[in-house]
Scaffold this active site. Sequence first.
Site, mmCIF file in Angstrom:
data_model
loop_
_atom_site.group_PDB
_atom_site.id
_atom_site.type_symbol
_atom_site.label_atom_id
_atom_site.label_comp_id
_atom_site.label_asym_id
_atom_site.label_seq_id
_atom_site.Cartn_x
_atom_site.Cartn_y
_atom_site.Cartn_z
ATOM 1 N N SER A 22 -9.862 -0.089 7.483
ATOM 2 C CA SER A 22 -9.367 0.153 6.128
ATOM 3 C C SER A 22 -8.906 -1.089 5.377
ATOM 4 O O SER A 22 -8.686 -1.024 4.170
ATOM 5 C CB SER A 22 -8.221 1.172 6.164
ATOM 6 O OG SER A 22 -8.745 2.476 6.222
ATOM 7 N N LYS A 58 0.860 -1.186 0.000
ATOM 8 C CA LYS A 58 0.000 0.000 0.000
ATOM 9 C C LYS A 58 0.894 1.233 0.000
ATOM 10 O O LYS A 58 2.002 1.195 0.534
ATOM 11 C CB LYS A 58 -0.900 -0.044 1.244
ATOM 12 C CG LYS A 58 -1.975 1.025 1.323
ATOM 13 C CD LYS A 58 -2.889 0.759 2.526
ATOM 14 C CE LYS A 58 -3.820 1.929 2.803
ATOM 15 N NZ LYS A 58 -4.721 1.681 3.948
ATOM 16 N N SER A 116 -9.732 2.448 3.287
ATOM 17 C CA SER A 116 -8.787 3.114 2.416
ATOM 18 C C SER A 116 -7.958 2.157 1.553
ATOM 19 O O SER A 116 -7.446 2.572 0.506
ATOM 20 C CB SER A 116 -7.852 3.988 3.244
ATOM 21 O OG SER A 116 -7.022 3.201 4.067
#
Lengths: 462, 471
Positions: A165, A66, A141
């Site tokens: 997330s 990420k 997210s």
Amino acid sequence: MSELNSISLSELCRLRDEGVVRDEEILDSFESRYRQHEPRLHAFVHRYRSGSAEGGILRSIPYATKANLAVRGQPQDCASRLLRGYRAPYDATVTRRLREAGAVVVGSTNMDEFGMGSTTEYSCYGPTRHPLDPERSPGGSSGGAAAAVATGMVAFALGTDTGGSVRQPAAHCGVFGLRPTWGRISRWGLTAFASSMDQVGILTRRAEDLPVVLGLLTGRDAFDATTHQVPTREVGRGDLRGLRVAFDPAGLGFAEAEVAVAFEGFVADLRSAGAEVRELSLPASTAALECYLLLSSVEAASNLARFDGTVYGRRRGGDHYEEMVRRTRSAGFGEEVKRRILRGTLVLAAGESGAELGRARRLRARIRREQIDALRGHDALLMPTTPAGPPRIGAPRGESKQTTDPDRFTAPASLAGLPALAAPAGRARNGLPWSVQWVGAPDADETLIAIAMACEAEGLGR
Amino acid sequence: MNSPPLVIGLEVHVQLRTQTKLFSRSLHCYGAPRNTLVDPHCLGLPGTLPILQERAVELALRLAAALGMEISECSRFDRKHYFYPDLPKNYQITQQSHPLARGGALRLSVDQGSSAVAIQQLHLEEDAARCLHQEQETLLDFNRAGAPLVEVVTDPVITDALQAGEFLREMRRLVRWIGVSDGNMNEGSLRCDANISLDAEGFRGVVVEVKNLNSIAQVVEALDFEAARLRRAHREGRCPRAQTRFWSPSSRSTGVLREKESRADYRYLPDPDLPPLRISPARIGRAVAAIGELPLDCCLRFQDQFGISEEHAVQLTQNRMEAEYFEQVARRVGGPLAASWILSELRYHLHRTDCTISDSPVSAEDLAQLLSAAEKVSAPRSLIRGQLSRIFDGESTVAGFGAHCRRHRRPEEEVRETLDRILKENAALVVDYRRGKHGVLDHLMGLAFRDLGDGVDARQLRQWCQEELEG
């Protein structure tokens, strides 16, 4: 060899070790999926290949990281304008451990700026699209990670989970998303949002893949004082017969009707598989959302203070330091990040005496106690992962959507530091996935995985 | 109207003598090329976390124990927020709500230990980077960023600038003595901010903080300056303002740095990255054991045991190595002799040859041998001095010094002749002596030594000289 993208990690490694597939074929197979889906989805924000020449159990297995995790020499911009161009000079502990295991990181996935958001729309690179419906968001997210895993662009992905997330996009994309017990995986190299809740998570297509990756990442780390050691445990498929599960029916009031109905169906299936599902009341946890928003904003205000353009990041000039900082931060941060920093700063400025902060901290302690008490008599707590299905891109957000806030069901485990696993539980009427969330006692991550494997095997939520 | 009493409190920052920074394994030391002692954490890079280095804790505990403080079994770290270019994270990790230690006091050497300054608290915190202000820009050196500090906060009980200076001298001696810091104010390993207010109606609690104090003399001077400024305001009936001021050594005055922040402005937050710091009773015990005898106790003992003056005892207990050196020599040749040689000759040669007491070419054993050999043959000081100098320069050794002295001995008649001549030439002094000014004896002896050089027994010479004068 397209089936390489759907078989389990251990199966993939077996084929590689037996010479049935060559290392390059594995990477190519996932690469071709990337070429096929990426233009439509926009799951990645940086594409590169970084691995090690050394072998290991995950040799040549591609995974996605990420954009807020450090990979030496690669961007770690957290999808923020402020950090565009910044490259990490060191590896996160998770990156290093996977590198040592031979895995190859093929890029950084899209996310809401600094992890603040639940649709990827707060990314400075624009949103990722849902693999099954381009009008919708994959969640966030870690939305890019979930979309990449769901479409077989990578064998697995790392995400990060502060309030949900990892679990929430996993739920929307129909994959597994594990948020381990806080402190089981090192945060060294994870750009902090709310440190006391931030945790690296794992996204996979199959439950049985989770322990493979978790086993590599977990354990005490000399670079993170908040990590702890847990003895390694073999994870076998659990047995649903005799499984003791609890849920709070009051929580379902926050879910959309279709989700509530599907959840009740899942509970019925569990019962017929022999599980003992009890109802109980978790009043403090029901109030977790506001507590989460407040405490995470306070920590965010502190953690994001360092982004001032002095040593790194996109500096906007000024005649003096204060002006440079103001201009750098005004131009660099997006609206949502600014909102949370301002809120956190105001709460913190009220001081320890500020009633709001004290109340939230006390509530957090109560939530943790309440959940751990409930888990004394049960193997896991169960609830839907999200109150609603994948949101439409561009839908109005913010204060008006309080009732079905995407963090509603994921926030309690975050506040309590407990392991939580989002597991696919079938499709809604519109054909999009929905998901259940299992929450376990401290360090019972493996128990949750075993339960999810049992459900998968018994065909629950297919 | 009497001028109202002063209320002074000090915040002393002691940089700990560790190899690494407080929260990372990056090294730190004074004087390294700029920005060479840095790592991802001390630059505040994204994703970095603090890891408390145990050696700093050990040294902080030692200082707390030496100050007789109550050490907390569980202290915590907090983030103190403010935006400043020298602060890479824009917060400093410190211990605000649960410091490492509380209470205790620093005894001052004045009044034989009866005077002490109460300590409020002692805590660990990380240092900031150095700002190098140029004409057009500010450069940053991160070598110091994250270096380990303890902050020692006194109660506001200091009553004047001189006592503040006394406190700092004693603190410097202590931190050097127990090995926790270099204690060099000019290198910043000992720093001091001073808080001063007047105990008068309308002035109580209105505190002026003075920063940028780079020597003990500056602290004293700045506090005197502020005291005068506050008292003038008081006389003239003006309201004081809580301010942070800086000392300017060039103008020898203070100026306003900023109006004082209130406590909430720092937005303290418990640091979620650091677990509570737990100190076991056993560890406290080890810290106490590591202190040994404190300098003040040692100073008093030297006066008692070896009969040396307070002034000498204070000088000899500035650092532990020198005190140990003295004690070794004093046990062999007595305190006054050892003290006078160490404080004058030895220090001179150490300074000249750029040595410290621990790497001195003349060991305590050597000096003791030299002095006892000299005493046996009553060698004059000048002869010993010459020998010491030769040993420092590697031209001679301690052994055989006695024989060397005897070789240089002058015959008795030559000494007596010289003495006669000097007394004749200084008839006025002889009269003085006979009128009771016995101090002139030393002067006359000096004149005789000048003419006779090394080869004379000082005790013998004094005896003959007295005989002549009194006879």
